[in-house]
Scaffold this motif. Structure first.
Motif, mmCIF file in Angstrom:
data_model
loop_
_atom_site.group_PDB
_atom_site.id
_atom_site.type_symbol
_atom_site.label_atom_id
_atom_site.label_comp_id
_atom_site.label_asym_id
_atom_site.label_seq_id
_atom_site.Cartn_x
_atom_site.Cartn_y
_atom_site.Cartn_z
ATOM 1 N N MET A 62 -3.967 -5.826 -9.329
ATOM 2 C CA MET A 62 -2.992 -4.734 -9.463
ATOM 3 C C MET A 62 -3.579 -3.618 -10.319
ATOM 4 S SD MET A 62 0.726 -6.349 -10.177
ATOM 5 C CE MET A 62 1.624 -4.854 -10.519
ATOM 6 N N GLY A 82 -10.010 -1.705 1.026
ATOM 7 C CA GLY A 82 -9.517 -1.697 2.400
ATOM 8 C C GLY A 82 -9.156 -3.068 2.939
ATOM 9 N N PHE A 83 -9.679 -3.359 4.114
ATOM 10 C CA PHE A 83 -9.302 -4.574 4.838
ATOM 11 C C PHE A 83 -9.645 -5.843 4.053
ATOM 12 C CE2 PHE A 83 -10.062 -7.818 8.146
ATOM 13 C CZ PHE A 83 -8.803 -7.812 8.725
ATOM 14 N N ALA A 86 -7.187 -6.347 1.301
ATOM 15 C CA ALA A 86 -5.891 -6.757 1.867
ATOM 16 C C ALA A 86 -5.926 -8.243 2.250
ATOM 17 C CB ALA A 86 -5.569 -5.902 3.085
ATOM 18 N N ARG A 87 -7.031 -8.678 2.875
ATOM 19 C CA ARG A 87 -7.147 -10.082 3.282
ATOM 20 C C ARG A 87 -7.134 -11.011 2.062
ATOM 21 N NH1 ARG A 87 -5.882 -11.898 7.884
ATOM 22 N NH2 ARG A 87 -7.468 -13.524 7.902
ATOM 23 N N ARG A 89 -5.740 -10.336 -0.848
ATOM 24 C CA ARG A 89 -4.394 -10.324 -1.434
ATOM 25 C C ARG A 89 -3.425 -11.208 -0.651
ATOM 26 N NH1 ARG A 89 -3.888 -3.927 -2.977
ATOM 27 N NH2 ARG A 89 -4.354 -4.129 -5.178
ATOM 28 N N GLN A 90 -3.672 -11.333 0.651
ATOM 29 C CA GLN A 90 -2.812 -12.213 1.463
ATOM 30 C C GLN A 90 -2.962 -13.665 1.028
ATOM 31 O OE1 GLN A 90 -3.578 -11.549 5.639
ATOM 32 N NE2 GLN A 90 -3.052 -9.373 5.479
ATOM 33 N N ILE A 113 8.517 -10.853 3.931
ATOM 34 C CA ILE A 113 7.578 -9.722 3.871
ATOM 35 C C ILE A 113 6.127 -10.178 3.678
ATOM 36 C CG2 ILE A 113 7.588 -9.105 1.399
ATOM 37 C CD1 ILE A 113 8.297 -6.234 2.375
ATOM 38 N N SER A 114 5.952 -11.231 2.872
ATOM 39 C CA SER A 114 4.575 -11.670 2.603
ATOM 40 C C SER A 114 3.947 -12.343 3.828
ATOM 41 C CB SER A 114 4.544 -12.623 1.410
ATOM 42 O OG SER A 114 5.280 -13.777 1.716
ATOM 43 N N GLU A 116 4.972 -11.428 7.024
ATOM 44 C CA GLU A 116 4.881 -10.378 8.058
ATOM 45 C C GLU A 116 3.547 -9.638 7.982
ATOM 46 O OE1 GLU A 116 8.309 -7.924 7.489
ATOM 47 O OE2 GLU A 116 9.645 -9.314 8.530
ATOM 48 N N VAL A 117 3.057 -9.411 6.766
ATOM 49 C CA VAL A 117 1.801 -8.659 6.648
ATOM 50 C C VAL A 117 0.603 -9.427 7.214
ATOM 51 C CG1 VAL A 117 2.540 -7.264 4.677
ATOM 52 C CG2 VAL A 117 1.333 -9.406 4.286
ATOM 53 N N TYR A 119 1.019 -11.198 9.944
ATOM 54 C CA TYR A 119 1.417 -11.289 11.363
ATOM 55 C C TYR A 119 1.781 -12.708 11.815
ATOM 56 C CZ TYR A 119 -1.271 -7.039 10.791
ATOM 57 O OH TYR A 119 -1.768 -5.866 10.304
#
Lengths: 235, 295
Positions: A62, A82-83, A86-87, A89-90, A113-114, A116-117, A119
């Protein structure tokens, strides 16, 4: 996560001489070095203002550190963008002290929400949300707008969102601050269950009831510095 | 869940949250497209009318006296020295008289007392189709006026000039309404997207923290602009089409409008206007996203 899939003996979090300064001259953390193994449950304790939340913020990317190196599964987290970021953080579930719930959404939507990101299929999301709500005694709050929930309920929703996506690392900031003894036990059972299924858990707390009898490592922070690390194999 | 299903759900959420400003933007985009397309439609119709009139453009050179065959050849040579022409016709006084009588029809008898050669002989010069601009016609007319034995040259100067200035004015109006279209679509869409971004700041922050990719966060905003463009321009063009047909039906009786054959845009032009509007709206959304959405 990168291609170096973490093995149980590998390090999940590596922090070397990490410092965090807030302007103008507030030292939140000073030369903190820790190493948390994959699948470990790790407690960070200390008084308010000791730097627990800051430490979690740095681990969850953060905020960037002012100095020092932080690696998650071998990836220097503040160099990722970027990607890739994001990966990563998932794979990290965070239950924030200030909850960070979307006040105009339902409990189920907040938890979803967690997932959904990344998919996940709607049917899987629905099932997972139901299961988590049942485990946290929130079944009847499925369609309740989160701003209508009590603090304790909001805290549990935050925790549910953090673990919903089955992350490899779960960071929890004061998980029991607004809970009664029974619910605290339920929350800890849930976190222990996640830990047993392989997730690395880092809990920042000042509630000694949840770490008093633990066999896991505990790090105490005082004024942003590591005061002691006890428990685990090194006890 | 697939990426696109998730993104479309996000777009739906955005639209629900800011439906008031979304509706205002949609109306503004539609109105801008309607205004621009309206003037552009008039302009294109005027241009085709001008082309049609240009096809019938004839410069009439009135002569002092009828030229003999030798002089006719000399005049033809002189005229074609300026530019090639489509046709040159010599009209004698007698031919002019007959033509005039024919035009009078039943009132032909008014000419009974007039001598057969009271009309001056003339040359009808039909310029090539490439002689279209007013300046070229003016230059040609001035050249013809200087030919020996010329009384005057006529080609409906006043009418042609008025028409020319009218189409000039229309082209300025089209440019202005085009600018209006560009500004309103870009700025209104940008403003609405900005409102959405500001209204969803907490959610966007959370999405980043739980691992949403940049595309996951950005694409719904781009789609929002795209949707505004598609709906706004389609509504605008459809409204103009309805208006066009209503006017055609309403004024289909004998009148000024009936003198000309008005036509609506070809499908390609309509699609181009819609396409450009979509592009502008997407650009508006992209610029705001770039400015306010820090990921």
């Amino acid at each position: 996560m990168n291609n170096n899939t973490a093995e149980p003996s590998e390090t999940m979090i590596e922090m070397i001489k990490v410092s965090k300064l807030y302007p103008p001259d507030v030292v939140a953390l000073k030369d903190v070095s820790i190493s948390v193994a994959v699948g470990e449950m790790f407690f960070i304790i200390g008084m308010s203002g000791a730097g627990k939340t800051t430490l979690l913020k740095l681990i969850s990317s953060m905020e960037p550190p002012t100095k020092g190196l932080i690696e998650i599964s071998g990836n220097p987290i503040h160099q990722l963008k970027g990607f890739k970021l994001a990966r990563l953080r998932q794979k990290i579930g965070v239950a924030y002290q200030d909850f960070k719930l979307l006040a105009d959404r339902t409990t189920a939507e907040n938890i979803a929400i967690s997932m959904e990101v990344s998919y996940k299929k709607p049917s899987i999301i629905r099932k997972r949300v139901k299961d988590l709500l049942a485990q946290l005694n929130l079944t009847d709050k499925h369609n309740t707008i989160t701003c209508e929930l009590s603090r304790g309920e909001q805290q549990r929703v935050t925790l549910a969102r953090a673990i919903a996506n089955s992350p490899t690392m779960i960071l929890v900031d004061e998980p029991t601050g607004n809970l009664d003894a029974t619910t605290t036990e339920k929350v800890m059972q849930l976190l222990t269950k996640c830990n047993k299924s392989g997730a690395t858990i880092v809990i920042a707390t000042h509630d000694d009831s949840i770490y008093r009898h633990t066999s896991h490592r505990i790090m105490e922070l005082r004024e942003g510095r590591t005061h002691a690390i006890v428990g685990g194999n090194g006890t | 869940m697939s990426f696109w299903v998730t993104v479309i759900r996000q777009v739906g959420r955005n639209l629900r949250q800011t439906w008031g400003s979304q509706l205002m933007t949609l109306l503004t985009v539609s109105l801008s497209v309607l205004i621009f397309a309206f003037f552009y439609l008039i302009y294109t119709n005027m241009l085709s009318l001008g082309d049609k009139l240009g096809d019938d453009l004839t410069l009439i050179v009135y002569l002092e006296e009828e030229p003999g065959p030798e002089l006719q050849q000399q005049l033809i040579k002189k005229i074609t020295t300026f530019d090639e022409v489509e046709d040159i016709r010599f009209i004698s006084s007698a031919m002019a008289y007959e033509r005039f009588a024919g035009q009078l029809g039943q009132n032909e008898d008014v000419l009974d007392d007039m001598p057969k050669d009271f009309l001056p002989p003339s040359i009808e010069v039909i310029p090539l189709k490439n002689l279209r601009s007013l300046n070229q016609v003016k230059l040609f007319s001035a050249y013809l006026a200087k030919l020996p034995g010329t009384l005057k040259v006529q080609y409906g100067q006043e009418w042609v000039e008025r028409f020319y200035y009218f189409t000039k004015l229309l082209s300025i109006v089209v440019l202005l309404s085009g600018t209006l279209l560009i500004l309103t679509t870009i700025f209104m869409v940008a403003y609405t997207i900005r409102l959405t971004i500001l209204g969803r700041q907490d959610e966007l922050e959370l999405l980043k923290l739980v691992g949403a990719t940049n595309n996951y966060i950005r694409i719904p905003f781009l789609l929002e602009g795209l949707l505004q463009g598609i709906l706004g321009s389609t509504i605008g063009i459809t409204a103009l089409y309805t208006l066009f047909h209503w006017i055609k039906l309403r004024f289909s009786g004998p009148g000024l409008l009936n003198l000309f054959e008005f036509s609506f845009f070809s499908p390609i032009v309509s699609m181009s206007i819609i396409g450009v509007s979509i592009l502008l709206c997407t650009l508006g959304s992209y610029s705001t996203m770039h400015k306010f959405l820090r990921i």
